[in-house]
Design a protein around this motif. Sequence first.
Motif, mmCIF file in Angstrom:
data_model
loop_
_atom_site.group_PDB
_atom_site.id
_atom_site.type_symbol
_atom_site.label_atom_id
_atom_site.label_comp_id
_atom_site.label_asym_id
_atom_site.label_seq_id
_atom_site.Cartn_x
_atom_site.Cartn_y
_atom_site.Cartn_z
ATOM 1 N N HIS A 5 0.889 -1.164 0.000
ATOM 2 C CA HIS A 5 0.000 0.000 0.000
ATOM 3 C C HIS A 5 0.920 1.204 0.000
ATOM 4 O O HIS A 5 1.648 1.408 -0.956
ATOM 5 N N SER A 6 0.945 1.976 1.045
ATOM 6 C CA SER A 6 1.826 3.146 1.072
ATOM 7 C C SER A 6 2.997 2.951 2.027
ATOM 8 O O SER A 6 3.419 3.862 2.724
ATOM 9 N N ASN A 14 6.990 -0.188 -2.338
ATOM 10 C CA ASN A 14 5.793 0.574 -2.697
ATOM 11 C C ASN A 14 6.148 1.799 -3.538
ATOM 12 O O ASN A 14 7.311 2.152 -3.714
ATOM 13 N N TRP A 15 5.127 2.479 -4.030
ATOM 14 C CA TRP A 15 5.284 3.605 -4.955
ATOM 15 C C TRP A 15 6.048 4.787 -4.361
ATOM 16 O O TRP A 15 6.642 5.565 -5.106
ATOM 17 N N HIS A 51 -0.253 -0.104 -6.101
ATOM 18 C CA HIS A 51 0.491 0.710 -5.134
ATOM 19 C C HIS A 51 1.987 0.425 -5.117
ATOM 20 O O HIS A 51 2.664 0.823 -4.182
ATOM 21 N N SER A 73 -5.065 2.723 -11.173
ATOM 22 C CA SER A 73 -3.897 3.511 -11.564
ATOM 23 C C SER A 73 -4.196 4.146 -12.911
ATOM 24 O O SER A 73 -5.024 3.643 -13.664
ATOM 25 N N HIS A 81 2.146 11.433 -11.740
ATOM 26 C CA HIS A 81 2.039 11.018 -10.337
ATOM 27 C C HIS A 81 2.624 9.619 -10.252
ATOM 28 O O HIS A 81 2.366 8.771 -11.116
ATOM 29 N N ARG A 83 1.943 7.068 -8.656
ATOM 30 C CA ARG A 83 0.997 5.952 -8.580
ATOM 31 C C ARG A 83 0.567 5.499 -9.977
ATOM 32 O O ARG A 83 -0.057 4.457 -10.139
ATOM 33 N N ASN A 84 0.871 6.290 -10.983
ATOM 34 C CA ASN A 84 0.456 5.982 -12.346
ATOM 35 C C ASN A 84 1.469 5.091 -13.061
ATOM 36 O O ASN A 84 2.608 4.950 -12.626
ATOM 37 N N TYR A 108 -4.553 11.754 -9.531
ATOM 38 C CA TYR A 108 -3.930 10.805 -10.446
ATOM 39 C C TYR A 108 -4.361 11.029 -11.886
ATOM 40 O O TYR A 108 -3.789 10.444 -12.805
ATOM 41 N N ASP A 166 -10.947 2.935 -5.976
ATOM 42 C CA ASP A 166 -10.446 2.318 -4.756
ATOM 43 C C ASP A 166 -11.610 1.610 -4.071
ATOM 44 O O ASP A 166 -12.769 1.768 -4.452
#
Length: 171
Positions: A5-6, A14-15, A51, A73, A81, A83-84, A108, A166
């Motif tokens: 996730h984050s 993660n991203w 993510h 995404s 961004h 997340r993309n 996003y 989400d």
Amino acid sequence: MTLTHSCNTPWADNWLVDTKDEKPVHHGLSPFGKMVVEEMNRLGMIVDLAHVSVDTMKVVLNISKAPVIFSHSSAYSICQHRRNVPDDVLHLVASTGSLVMVNFYNAYVTCSDKAKLSDVAGEGEPRWVGVAVTPPCPAHPGVPPTDHMDHVKKVAGAQAVGFGGDYDGVT
């Protein structure tokens, strides 16, 4: 199942690694992370890369024996961004039969706090074409960007694009 996730997990980065807010731990997947993907494939579980870091995207797309998804995404070339999904990863999506479910969260979609459906799925020209402003996230200077769904379709093919939100929706 999403792999992160984050925050980094014991098996995947993660991203936030791509923003430099966090340091990479695995540079993609740990050896255990590769086993997680293999077991998910064996069980018929869908691997979700929404993510994860770009390195994680690439490792998973190269080792998974089944198509994967990005459950929510968008296209990095349209809005930069982290997340993309970048274009080089979209090419891997195409070659693996995977799916990018384009998100409709403003940050996003336009890299700002406002977005319209046409920025996601198009209604002709994007909202910034013909307006005396710079596109929100120019990826290719001098070339007006398209909407996210058209971009994913152009790079990865029509079979690789869908709508995604989400689990709590988007407010």
